[in-house]
Design an enzyme around this catalytic site. Structure first.
Site, short mmCIF file in Angstrom:
data_model
loop_
_atom_site.label_atom_id
_atom_site.label_comp_id
_atom_site.label_asym_id
_atom_site.label_seq_id
_atom_site.Cartn_x
_atom_site.Cartn_y
_atom_site.Cartn_z
N ASP A 1 0.88 -1.16 0.00
CA ASP A 1 0.00 0.00 0.00
C ASP A 1 0.93 1.22 0.00
O ASP A 1 2.11 1.09 0.30
CB ASP A 1 -0.87 -0.04 1.27
CG ASP A 1 -1.55 1.27 1.53
OD1 ASP A 1 -2.25 1.74 0.63
OD2 ASP A 1 -1.39 1.83 2.64
N ASP B 1 -1.52 -0.65 6.01
CA ASP B 1 -1.68 -0.11 7.35
C ASP B 1 -3.10 0.37 7.66
O ASP B 1 -3.49 0.43 8.80
CB ASP B 1 -0.71 1.05 7.59
CG ASP B 1 -1.11 2.28 6.80
OD1 ASP B 1 -1.59 2.09 5.67
OD2 ASP B 1 -0.94 3.39 7.30
N ASP C 1 -6.97 -1.27 3.70
CA ASP C 1 -6.12 -2.38 3.28
C ASP C 1 -6.57 -3.70 3.90
O ASP C 1 -6.12 -4.76 3.49
CB ASP C 1 -4.67 -2.14 3.72
CG ASP C 1 -4.10 -0.86 3.14
OD1 ASP C 1 -4.39 -0.61 1.96
OD2 ASP C 1 -3.40 -0.14 3.85
#
Lengths: 209, 702
Positions: B394, B596, B600
């Site tokens: 991410d 995080d 996600d």
């Protein structure tokens, strides 16, 4: 010597309950020592007395003696073995068990905690186990380990009951004292291997035959 | 909107009766509708007869402790009997000791053997022979021979083998299962972001009710600083709403009448009245939780190293036992010896080392990783980390810091020092809690600027702030915000209007006296370890991909700087999860997702390995398999090395254990298995496995 466990067992409870918990912890630990002593003693009989390795017993004894001297020295702060001598934290493996037992310190769990703590690798019991293996007798092996359990009991009880302020300082002294004992055991084993004790009687029964 | 509510969630999964984790497939069944994800959970639940509860877990341990205590006693007595000649202690003493051992062993079989028995019966009904059947037959066979010998007053006894086998096997299973129970409450904890109480308007009166009692169409009142209790539509009020824990977006969203707000997000600065549209499982947070559960449940079951080995080994043991029986029965015609030989093979077939081979090595590796700030959820996860072939990252908060810092300060002329610009802006922004304000104030602190005071202050959420600031004896009307916010009242000099700003950066303009006096650029910086981690991963042959919800330009910029192989932008959480799912379907090897935010979480759950960085949101951490506490991404390749070496050690452990077993089985086949040999084999193979596993502590560095 796992002084932290008895210390924890005595927290937030009355003196009498704390004392009973300490005693049960020590009893559990001594039981494990005796158990390990029986295995070491039996292995000693098989390997050194009757087994195929018996001709090499003197050499093994010398190696064992030297190893214990080095362990003793490392406990006194003289680390000749470098990083190769490090005691793995098997507490990591049994952390879950210790965690649960410590969280609910009932009488039974104090005893089981003692049993589990007895398996933690600690130089002094390891030294005594070597001695048990060389005693050529399973029952003698168990007795010497029982002696260790009972011998260290007052120290552990004191550690638990006197509190953390003394505990830290005490731990260093305890480590040094244990180091001396391990060194003396190493010297005793070397003495036996070299035949010194055949002419000079030793205080240890199993060492002097 | 990250999830489309018109799409019904198709969730097909069961939850483990013990640890509560979702799983796919049949799992393990106890025959009374209880289903478990693994044997360890089944075993623990069988013993406690209940779900995960702290007191009951302690009760399992208690039973294990009692069984262990008894088994140790049996072992001690065995050691004495094995090494002390009978003539030395007398035949009657030997007999008494044997009876003592029988009395001590029987409770161990009752305490621990019951669950093995039930499981074995269940296995046999499905024509399956597993490890537990092997253990049980070995233990019962050893016990049966011993009882026969004890009653006859002659013959070999194997009480120690019989009891220790059960104790060590159960201990190994307990160690594995207890690690999983820690995630028991993890998924349900997602809903903890919903405040416990909500204020609703009922007949014009404000009343406080439990959040679980909120119904659709209720009117909620949310004060500044409070969490929003349920999804809804704004009826009145304007405010910035922080959805960072839901979307990962650091910038609060400006919400006005008609806008949708989500349960769990935080109202920043306005009094809001919200009409409830969704509650419970249909809410945004509920759907995210369902997606996570579904993704976790649909994961392919992990084929463990131990499973693969036992698949081959178990039939071999049974064939050997059968052959031994047939050989002695057919060639010698001695039925008793034939039966004893077959049983003897079973007795030595599965020494304790089998039960320890995986849990010990895995526990040590997990412990070692934990001491380095890397939390690995279970032994299975650790085993598969070494096989990762693709790592998907991410962007915000994972490869980048996640909190903006000032990267450039530009003023209209040299007459205005950047410190002066910061001083005026920070003096005003100290009354705001926006991410940009936080960055400006911390910049002022770094520059040791003493802030002035503000007499009037107005804020237009999402746009900017204005007020009268007194600084160094001068009083000015200052405005800080976007170019749009300042443009009606301020002229924008060309030097500041130039579009040399990369889109990844945020900008704040500062103006007074009708002129924009300067521009502050803020940048979400790439973590220093990101580039290094990606370079190491690539050297290990791992493909790296960046998937983000952000604009293509900013994603591409970060991908380029980090030298990532591929990047994909503007992906919603469900698209991220789909992306991972499609990759997994293509069989590109094991895929790890590193993230995080809550956005996600579905992707983290969908990936073979979900890795959360420590500063991330709770949901990301709870749904991931690995948590990197210190945010150092170089931990990922290090963890891969640890996993590879741990798997190697586990395989070696099995080789050792099987090696000893083969020797012991040969002796047993011959029909001359002395109990001492069985005990020594058990001891040596266990010690070898322990010693080999401890190498993880010393030889592998993290």
């Amino acid at each position: 010597m796992c002084g932290g466990f008895p210390l924890h067992l005595s927290t937030s409870t009355s003196g009498r309950i704390a004392l009973i918990r300490q005693l049960l912890f020590v009893a559990g630990k001594t039981f494990t020592y005796v158990f390990l002593g029986s295995i070491a003693g039996a292995l000693g009989v098989i390997v050194f007395k009757n087994g195929p390795l018996s001709p090499f017993a003197p050499i093994l004894r010398i190696l064992l003696g030297i190893f214990m001297l080095l362990i003793g020295l490392s406990m006194l702060g003289v680390n000749l073995l470098g990083n190769r001598l490090s005691y793995p934290s098997s507490a990591g493996v049994f952390a879950e068990i210790f965690h649960r037992l410590i969280r609910e310190p009932s009488y039974t769990s104090a005893f089981i905690l003692g049993i589990a703590a007895g398996f933690l690798p600690c130089p002094l019991p390891m030294g005594l186990l070597s001695l048990a293996a060389l005693s050529n007798n399973t029952i003698n092996g168990m007795l010497s380990m029982a002696g260790l359990g009972l011998g260290t009991a007052p120290v552990l009880l004191a550690a638990g009951l006197l509190g953390s302020s003394i505990n830290k300082r005490f731990a260093v002294l305890g480590m040094r004292a244990a180091g001396l004992v391990v060194m003396m055991l190493g010297i005793a084993i070397l003495g036996k291997a070299s035949g010194f004790w055949t002419t000079h009687q030793c205080c240890c029964g199993e060492m002097s035959h | 909107m990250l999830l489309r509510r018109d799409e019904p969630l198709n969730i097909r999964h069961s939850s483990c009766e013990y640890c509560g984790l979702p799983f796919s497939g049949k799992g393990y069944s106890s025959g009374n509708d209880q289903r478990f994800c693994c044997y360890g959970c089944y075993l623990v639940c069988e013993i406690v007869q209940s779900k995960h509860e702290e007191g009951l877990a302690a009760w399992v341990l208690l039973r294990l402790g009692i069984a262990g205590f008894l088994a140790m006693n049996v072992m001690m007595l065995s050691m004495i009997l094995y090494t002390t000649p009978e003539e030395q202690i007398g035949h009657s003493t030997v007999n008494s000791l044997r009876w003592c051992m029988l009395i001590l062993s029987a409770p161990v079989l009752i305490i621990l053997g019951g669950s093995f028995l039930r499981r074995s019966i269940s296995d046999l009904k499905r024509f399956k022979v597993g490890m537990d059947t092997l253990v049980l037959t070995g233990s019962i066979a050893a016990f049966a021979i011993s009882v026969k010998s004890t009653m006859a007053g002659r013959g070999n006894i194997y009480y120690d083998t019989s009891t220790m086998l059960l104790v060590v096997m159960t201990l190994g299973k307990f160690l594995e299962a207890s690690a999983k129970t820690k995630t028991a409450a993890a998924i349900s904890a997602v809903m903890d972001w919903i405040p416990k109480f909500a204020r609703i308007l009922l007949d014009g009166k404000e009343i406080e009710i439990s959040s679980s009692e909120i119904k659709v169409d209720d009117i909620m009142l949310i004060r500044p600083g409070e969490s929003i209790p349920a999804d809804g539509v704004l009826v009145s009020g304007t405010s910035e709403v922080s959805e960072s824990m839901l979307t990962g977006e650091i910038k609060p969203r400006l919400c006005s009448v008609g806008d949708a707000v989500y349960g769990g997000s935080i109202n920043h600065n306005g009094l809001l009245t919200v009409r409830v549209t969704e509650v419970g499982d249909l809410s945004f947070l509920g759907q995210v939780r369902a997606m996570v559960q579904s993704a976790q449940a649909d994961r392919a079951p992990i084929e463990r190293v131990a499973d693969r080995i036992l698949l081959v080994f178990t039939p071999i043991v049974w064939i050997t036992a059968l052959s031994a029986g047939l050989y002695w029965g057919l060639t010698q015609g001695n039925v008793e010896r034939a039966i004893l030989s077959a049983i003897a093979v079973l007795v030595v077939a599965c020494p304790c080392a089998f039960g320890l081979a995986t849990p010990l090595a895995a526990s040590l590796a997990i412990g070692k990783a934990a001491r380095s700030g890397i939390l690995v959820r279970s032994a299975e996860i650790l085993e598969r980390i070494g096989s990762i072939r693709t790592v998907v990252f991410d962007k915000t908060g994972t490869l980048t810091e996640g909190s903006p810092t000032i990267s450039e300060i530009r003023t209209i002329s040299a007459e205005i020092h950047p410190n002066e610009l910061i001083a005026w802006a920070a003096s005003l922004e100290q009354h705001s809690n926006h991410a940009v304000a936080t960055a400006i104030i911390s910049e002022a602190k770094e520059r040791r600027i003493v802030l002035g005071s503000t007499t009037t202050f107005t804020s237009l959420p999402g746009k900017g702030v204005k007020g009268t600031v007194s600084f160094n004896g001068t009083s000015r009307r200052v405005t800080v915000g976007s170019a749009d916010y300042l443009s009606p009242t301020h002229t924008l000099p060309d030097i500041l209007a130039r579009t040399d700003i990369i889109d990844t950066r945020m900008s704040a303009y500062v103006g007074w006296d009708g002129v924009v006096q300067g521009r502050i650029l803020l940048n979400d910086q790439i973590r220093p370890d990101s580039v290094k981690a990606i370079s190491i991963l690539k050297s290990l042959g791992v493909r790296t991909i960046l998937v983000s919800g952000d604009e293509e330009q900013s994603v591409g910029d970060v991908a380029h700087k980090c030298r990532i192989d591929e990047f994909f932008s503007q992906h919603t959480p469900s698209e991220k999860a789909d992306f991972i799912y499609k990759m997994a379907e293509r069989n590109d090897g094991f895929i790890a997702m590193v993230g995080d935010g809550i956005n996600d979480a579905p992707a983290l759950a969908r990936a073979h390995i979900g890795i959360a960085v420590g500063s991330g949101t709770d949901l990301a951490r709870q749904t991931s398999d690995v948590i990197i506490m210190h945010d150092d991404l170089t931990s990922i390749p290090k963890l891969m090395q640890l996993s590879i070496q741990t798997c190697r050690i586990i395989r070696q452990n099995f080789c050792w254990a099987i090696g000893y077993n083969v020797i012991a089985m040969c002796i047993a086949f011959s029909g001359f298995l002395h109990p001492l040999i069985a005990a020594i084999i058990m001891l040596i193979s266990s010690l070898t496995v322990i010693a080999n596993s401890l190498r993880i502590e010393r030889q592998i560095s993290l």
